[in-house]
Write an enzyme that holds these catalytic residues in place. Structure first.
Site, PDB file in Angstrom:
ATOM      1  N   ARG A 231       1.263  -1.137   0.198  1.00 47.73           N
ATOM      2  CA  ARG A 231      -0.308  -0.148  -0.399  1.00 47.73           C
ATOM      3  C   ARG A 231       0.951   0.915   0.238  1.00 47.73           C
ATOM      4  O   ARG A 231       1.935   0.846   0.257  1.00 47.73           O
ATOM      5  CB  ARG A 231      -0.948  -0.169   1.075  1.00 47.73           C
ATOM      6  N   GLU A 260      -4.157   6.779  -4.583  1.00 48.74           N
ATOM      7  CA  GLU A 260      -4.471   6.574  -6.400  1.00 48.74           C
ATOM      8  C   GLU A 260      -6.131   7.378  -6.418  1.00 48.74           C
ATOM      9  O   GLU A 260      -6.931   7.248  -5.817  1.00 48.74           O
ATOM     10  CB  GLU A 260      -4.572   4.872  -5.826  1.00 48.74           C
ATOM     11  N   HIS A 278      -1.482   0.163  -9.962  1.00 53.64           N
ATOM     12  CA  HIS A 278      -1.471  -1.170  -9.512  1.00 53.64           C
ATOM     13  C   HIS A 278      -2.250  -2.503  -9.883  1.00 53.64           C
ATOM     14  O   HIS A 278      -3.369  -2.785  -9.627  1.00 53.64           O
ATOM     15  CB  HIS A 278      -2.522  -0.247  -8.637  1.00 53.64           C
TER      16      HIS A 278
END
Ligand code: 8YV
Length: 319
Positions: A231, A260, A278
């Site tokens: 993360r 994000e 991601h």
């Protein structure tokens, strides 16, 4: 019956999971876990959530008949699982089905970061090869020692791959694992000091917020490579940008970011980085397996009163 049970879908899910849920349940969809998006006409009907984003305490409390939250992803830091557990609401995640895929991505990102594969390809495509050879990469995987922060299922799958590459592995974890022989370090700084390649695989959340700070980057050192497939919240991005500019560490490969899908400009402009949007688990095959596990958890709950993959914070919850 189960087909009359209302499930609320949060976020932009792929067609496959939408199709499966529509087959098995009555479906409501909203863009995010924002209380303002709930319609009083149906919010009392909602018994389950399938979620790809934030589910906070206020949202949980706004749904009086909620029984279960199925999180699409193994990391569930976006869901307030403690609050759900206290309210007797089950939370499930999607472990195992994405382990090897994410480990593959981590290794790909590591090699790209160290050997500059993406940058070399850009060089070729720009026609530069006609004029000169691509410069030798300053970094190599050879001779590295790899530290893994978070030795869970995915951390171990990465460690197995690193071992196969002939590189020593060390790790830092909440507790020492008794099924591996890798060197254990109780703190992240001690691990960073002992290795030159640090791979982040720990959960997000308050406990790990910005744990990769200036001190850890300093400890990793000038030959240091940071890889993050966990993360973005684990990394102090400002400190990382500074460390890359100053040469405190050598390079970083990131699949995840603090905010994000927005990636801060300073990071886009920082030297020696490979940045991915991601995609750790993002193959059709693995995303389908994750979708199936979300739906199968909901089915198991409403048909049999059990969850297949409950998170620890809600392990005690009964239907
Ligand atoms: C996300 C992930 O689920 O599993 C995880 O923890 O980070 C991903 O697979 C995916 O990005 C959807 O939010």
């Amino acid at each position: 019956t189960r087909r009359d049970t209302t499930i609320l879908l949060l976020g932009s899910f792929n067609d496959y999971i939408v199709g499966r849920l529509e087959q098995e349940f009555r479906l409501r969809r909203i863009a995010s876990g924002d209380v303002a998006l709930l319609d009083p006409a149906w919010l009392h009907d909602v018994k389950g959530i399938a979620s790809m984003g934030r589910v906070d305490a206020a949202f949980i409390d706004a749904l009086p008949n909620l029984e279960i939250i199925g999180n699409f992803g193994v990391g569930y830091d976006a869901v307030d699982a403690c609050h759900a557990g206290a309210r007797g609401i089950m939370v499930t995640n999607t472990p195992d089905v994405l382990t090897e895929e994410v480990a593959d991505t981590a290794i790909g990102l590591l090699i790209d970061t160290v050997r500059e594969l993406s940058r070399a390809q850009a060089f070729l495509r720009a026609g530069e090869w006609e004029k000169a050879r691509y410069p030798l990469s300053k970094l190599s995987l050879r001779g590295r020692k790899v530290g893994i922060f978070g030795l869970g299922r995915i951390g171990k799958a990465i460690a197995r791959r690193v071992e196969a590459f002939g590189l020593p592995v060390a790790y830092c974890n909440r507790r020492k694992a008794d099924d591996v022989a890798y060197d254990y370090y109780p703190t992240l700084t001690a691990l960073a000091q002992a290795v030159d390649t640090l791979i982040l695989v720990a959960p997000g959340g308050a406990e790990t917020s910005k744990v990769v700070n200036a001190e850890v980057l300093q400890a990793l050192g000038e030959n240091g490579v940071l890889i993050n497939i966990a993360r973005g919240s684990l990394v102090d991005e400002e400190a990382l940008v500074e460390a890359l500019h100053k040469g405190t560490i050598a390079a970083a490969g990131l699949d995840v970011f603090d905010n994000e899908p927005h990636v801060r400009k300073a990071l886009l402009e920082a030297p020696n980085t490979v940045l991915l949007p991601h995609i750790g688990s993002a193959s059709e095959k693995t995303r389908q397996a994750m979708a199936d596990l979300v739906v199968d958890n909901l089915i198991a709950w409403f048909d049999r009163g059990v969850a297949i993959t409950p998170v620890p914070e809600t392990g005690h919850v009964k239907k």
